[in-house]
Design a protein around this motif. Structure first.
Motif, PDB file in Angstrom:
ATOM      1  N   THR A  16       0.841  -1.191   0.000  1.00 29.22           N
ATOM      2  CA  THR A  16       0.000   0.000   0.000  1.00 29.22           C
ATOM      3  C   THR A  16       0.877   1.243   0.000  1.00 29.22           C
ATOM      4  O   THR A  16       2.065   1.182   0.350  1.00 29.22           O
ATOM      5  CB  THR A  16      -0.893   0.045   1.251  1.00 29.22           C
ATOM      6  N   VAL A  17       0.286   2.354  -0.370  1.00 29.14           N
ATOM      7  CA  VAL A  17       1.017   3.626  -0.317  1.00 29.14           C
ATOM      8  C   VAL A  17       1.396   3.925   1.128  1.00 29.14           C
ATOM      9  O   VAL A  17       2.508   4.383   1.396  1.00 29.14           O
ATOM     10  CB  VAL A  17       0.187   4.772  -0.944  1.00 29.14           C
ATOM     11  N   ALA A  18       0.508   3.631   2.064  1.00 25.07           N
ATOM     12  CA  ALA A  18       0.825   3.844   3.479  1.00 25.07           C
ATOM     13  C   ALA A  18       2.015   2.974   3.904  1.00 25.07           C
ATOM     14  O   ALA A  18       2.892   3.431   4.649  1.00 25.07           O
ATOM     15  CB  ALA A  18      -0.394   3.533   4.340  1.00 25.07           C
ATOM     16  N   GLY A  19       2.054   1.746   3.436  1.00 25.00           N
ATOM     17  CA  GLY A  19       3.175   0.865   3.750  1.00 25.00           C
ATOM     18  C   GLY A  19       4.477   1.368   3.156  1.00 25.00           C
ATOM     19  O   GLY A  19       5.527   1.346   3.814  1.00 25.00           O
ATOM     20  N   ILE A  20       4.419   1.818   1.915  1.00 23.43           N
ATOM     21  CA  ILE A  20       5.616   2.373   1.268  1.00 23.43           C
ATOM     22  C   ILE A  20       6.098   3.597   2.042  1.00 23.43           C
ATOM     23  O   ILE A  20       7.293   3.737   2.325  1.00 23.43           O
ATOM     24  CB  ILE A  20       5.332   2.734  -0.208  1.00 23.43           C
ATOM     25  N   ALA A  21       5.163   4.464   2.406  1.00 23.28           N
ATOM     26  CA  ALA A  21       5.516   5.672   3.155  1.00 23.28           C
ATOM     27  C   ALA A  21       6.177   5.312   4.484  1.00 23.28           C
ATOM     28  O   ALA A  21       7.195   5.910   4.859  1.00 23.28           O
ATOM     29  CB  ALA A  21       4.276   6.531   3.383  1.00 23.28           C
ATOM     30  N   ALA A  22       5.611   4.330   5.190  1.00 25.08           N
ATOM     31  CA  ALA A  22       6.172   3.934   6.488  1.00 25.08           C
ATOM     32  C   ALA A  22       7.588   3.397   6.338  1.00 25.08           C
ATOM     33  O   ALA A  22       8.490   3.771   7.102  1.00 25.08           O
ATOM     34  CB  ALA A  22       5.264   2.898   7.150  1.00 25.08           C
ATOM     35  N   VAL A  23       7.801   2.527   5.352  1.00 30.32           N
ATOM     36  CA  VAL A  23       9.134   1.950   5.146  1.00 30.32           C
ATOM     37  C   VAL A  23      10.128   3.028   4.712  1.00 30.32           C
ATOM     38  O   VAL A  23      11.289   3.021   5.131  1.00 30.32           O
ATOM     39  CB  VAL A  23       9.087   0.786   4.128  1.00 30.32           C
ATOM     40  N   ALA A  24       9.672   3.958   3.887  1.00 33.03           N
ATOM     41  CA  ALA A  24      10.551   5.029   3.395  1.00 33.03           C
ATOM     42  C   ALA A  24      10.762   6.136   4.424  1.00 33.03           C
ATOM     43  O   ALA A  24      11.657   6.970   4.258  1.00 33.03           O
ATOM     44  CB  ALA A  24       9.977   5.630   2.112  1.00 33.03           C
ATOM     45  N   GLY A  25       9.943   6.175   5.465  1.00 32.00           N
ATOM     46  CA  GLY A  25      10.060   7.217   6.483  1.00 32.00           C
ATOM     47  C   GLY A  25       9.537   8.567   6.005  1.00 32.00           C
ATOM     48  O   GLY A  25      10.082   9.611   6.374  1.00 32.00           O
ATOM     49  N   VAL A  26       8.485   8.522   5.196  1.00 30.31           N
ATOM     50  CA  VAL A  26       7.865   9.755   4.684  1.00 30.31           C
ATOM     51  C   VAL A  26       6.352   9.650   4.884  1.00 30.31           C
ATOM     52  O   VAL A  26       5.844   8.629   5.324  1.00 30.31           O
ATOM     53  CB  VAL A  26       8.191   9.979   3.184  1.00 30.31           C
ATOM     54  N   THR A  27       5.653  10.703   4.522  1.00 25.64           N
ATOM     55  CA  THR A  27       4.196  10.677   4.609  1.00 25.64           C
ATOM     56  C   THR A  27       3.610  10.147   3.298  1.00 25.64           C
ATOM     57  O   THR A  27       4.288  10.128   2.268  1.00 25.64           O
ATOM     58  CB  THR A  27       3.627  12.086   4.861  1.00 25.64           C
ATOM     59  N   ARG A  28       2.349   9.746   3.355  1.00 22.38           N
ATOM     60  CA  ARG A  28       1.655   9.308   2.138  1.00 22.38           C
ATOM     61  C   ARG A  28       1.640  10.446   1.110  1.00 22.38           C
ATOM     62  O   ARG A  28       1.801  10.206  -0.082  1.00 22.38           O
ATOM     63  CB  ARG A  28       0.222   8.865   2.464  1.00 22.38           C
ATOM     64  N   LEU A  29       1.438  11.670   1.582  1.00 25.23           N
ATOM     65  CA  LEU A  29       1.410  12.824   0.687  1.00 25.23           C
ATOM     66  C   LEU A  29       2.744  12.969  -0.051  1.00 25.23           C
ATOM     67  O   LEU A  29       2.768  13.260  -1.250  1.00 25.23           O
ATOM     68  CB  LEU A  29       1.088  14.104   1.466  1.00 25.23           C
ATOM     69  N   THR A  30       3.834  12.707   0.634  1.00 24.77           N
ATOM     70  CA  THR A  30       5.154  12.783  -0.013  1.00 24.77           C
ATOM     71  C   THR A  30       5.271  11.723  -1.104  1.00 24.77           C
ATOM     72  O   THR A  30       5.797  11.992  -2.186  1.00 24.77           O
ATOM     73  CB  THR A  30       6.279  12.619   1.031  1.00 24.77           C
ATOM     74  N   VAL A  31       4.759  10.520  -0.840  1.00 22.35           N
ATOM     75  CA  VAL A  31       4.780   9.476  -1.863  1.00 22.35           C
ATOM     76  C   VAL A  31       4.010   9.956  -3.085  1.00 22.35           C
ATOM     77  O   VAL A  31       4.494   9.857  -4.221  1.00 22.35           O
ATOM     78  CB  VAL A  31       4.192   8.146  -1.332  1.00 22.35           C
ATOM     79  N   TYR A  32       2.822  10.521  -2.862  1.00 22.02           N
ATOM     80  CA  TYR A  32       2.000  10.992  -3.981  1.00 22.02           C
ATOM     81  C   TYR A  32       2.615  12.196  -4.704  1.00 22.02           C
ATOM     82  O   TYR A  32       2.385  12.380  -5.886  1.00 22.02           O
ATOM     83  CB  TYR A  32       0.581  11.315  -3.520  1.00 22.02           C
ATOM     84  N   ARG A  33       3.398  12.988  -4.015  1.00 18.85           N
ATOM     85  CA  ARG A  33       4.095  14.097  -4.686  1.00 18.85           C
ATOM     86  C   ARG A  33       5.103  13.572  -5.705  1.00 18.85           C
ATOM     87  O   ARG A  33       5.325  14.183  -6.741  1.00 18.85           O
ATOM     88  CB  ARG A  33       4.806  14.988  -3.669  1.00 18.85           C
ATOM     89  N   HIS A  34       5.711  12.457  -5.383  1.00 19.09           N
ATOM     90  CA  HIS A  34       6.706  11.872  -6.282  1.00 19.09           C
ATOM     91  C   HIS A  34       6.077  10.941  -7.319  1.00 19.09           C
ATOM     92  O   HIS A  34       6.586  10.829  -8.438  1.00 19.09           O
ATOM     93  CB  HIS A  34       7.756  11.098  -5.469  1.00 19.09           C
ATOM     94  N   PHE A  35       5.002  10.274  -6.923  1.00 16.76           N
ATOM     95  CA  PHE A  35       4.355   9.278  -7.789  1.00 16.76           C
ATOM     96  C   PHE A  35       2.848   9.472  -7.705  1.00 16.76           C
ATOM     97  O   PHE A  35       2.239   9.134  -6.689  1.00 16.76           O
ATOM     98  CB  PHE A  35       4.744   7.854  -7.342  1.00 16.76           C
ATOM     99  N   PRO A  36       2.239   9.991  -8.759  1.00 14.67           N
ATOM    100  CA  PRO A  36       0.810  10.340  -8.699  1.00 14.67           C
ATOM    101  C   PRO A  36      -0.150   9.154  -8.573  1.00 14.67           C
ATOM    102  O   PRO A  36      -1.277   9.330  -8.133  1.00 14.67           O
ATOM    103  CB  PRO A  36       0.563  11.086 -10.016  1.00 14.67           C
ATOM    104  N   ASP A  37       0.308   7.955  -8.950  1.00 15.90           N
ATOM    105  CA  ASP A  37      -0.582   6.799  -8.870  1.00 15.90           C
ATOM    106  C   ASP A  37       0.237   5.515  -8.733  1.00 15.90           C
ATOM    107  O   ASP A  37       1.465   5.530  -8.803  1.00 15.90           O
ATOM    108  CB  ASP A  37      -1.517   6.728 -10.088  1.00 15.90           C
ATOM    109  N   GLU A  38      -0.490   4.404  -8.552  1.00 16.75           N
ATOM    110  CA  GLU A  38       0.181   3.115  -8.368  1.00 16.75           C
ATOM    111  C   GLU A  38       0.973   2.696  -9.600  1.00 16.75           C
ATOM    112  O   GLU A  38       2.008   2.049  -9.481  1.00 16.75           O
ATOM    113  CB  GLU A  38      -0.845   2.044  -8.010  1.00 16.75           C
TER     114      GLU A  38
END
Length: 183
Positions: free
Chosen positions: A32-54
């Motif tokens: 999940t995006v939440a899982g990726i964010a947790a492992v990367a040490g960032v927020t979900r919003l930061t993940v979406y800033r870099h990658f708009p979709d799955e």
């Protein structure tokens, strides 16, 4: 400016590495995006800033993972005229790729149905290319095509080598002998 650009690149790299880690351990379906964010040490919003979709996440993950592998080289297989030798060369190449990427490939192939459409089609097209190239020099026979289709399957390799303990060379020899029986 340079420091900010470096931080952005490092954050993107952490996100991609987190996606690779999760795809290779729990699989794309459970990532999940939440899982990726947790492992990367960032927020979900930061993940979406870099990658708009799955699909964008999956593309970056795949490119990163593949950049660290030696992919199969079907153009080299096509240079081999003898049918049996082409099959051996192709399967040897393919089985080495499978062995080197077994953790990730197990999860990706298991989760094929939930992959983004473009990535699923890319994998299916690649398998069709492998099948066509390896079957091409053989006589047109449905049995041989079936054996080759079975031989190039990741699941066949996994069953023979991981589940039943054969080496790659033994699996290539076995699948080549099976194709030869069909001739």
């Amino acid at each position: 400016m340079r420091k900010r650009a470096d931080q952005v690149a490092q954050t993107r790299e952490r996100i991609v590495e987190a996606a690779v880690h999760l795809h290779g351990t729990v699989g794309p379906a459970a990532t999940t995006v939440a899982g990726i964010a947790a492992v990367a040490g960032v927020t979900r919003l930061t993940v979406y800033r870099h990658f708009p979709d799955e699909e964008a996440i999956f593309a970056a993950c795949s490119a990163h993972w593949l950049s660290r592998r030696v992919p199969p080289n079907p153009s080299a297989w096509a240079q081999v005229a003898d049918p049996a030798e082409r099959l051996r060369v192709g399967l040897t190449d393919l089985y080495q790729f499978y062995r080197d990427g077994r953790e990730m490939l197990t999860h990706v192939y298991r989760d094929m149905a939930v992959l983004p459409d473009t990535h699923r089609r890319t994998l299916e097209d690649r398998q069709e290319l492998f099948h066509t190239l390896l079957a091409e020099p053989f006589p047109a026979d449905q049995r041989i095509r079936a054996v080759i289709g079975h031989a190039i399957s990741f699941w066949t390799w996994r069953s023979l080598c991981l589940d039943n303990g054969l080496s790659n060379a033994e699996a290539v020899e076995l699948m080549s002998a099976l194709a030869d029986l069909g001739r």
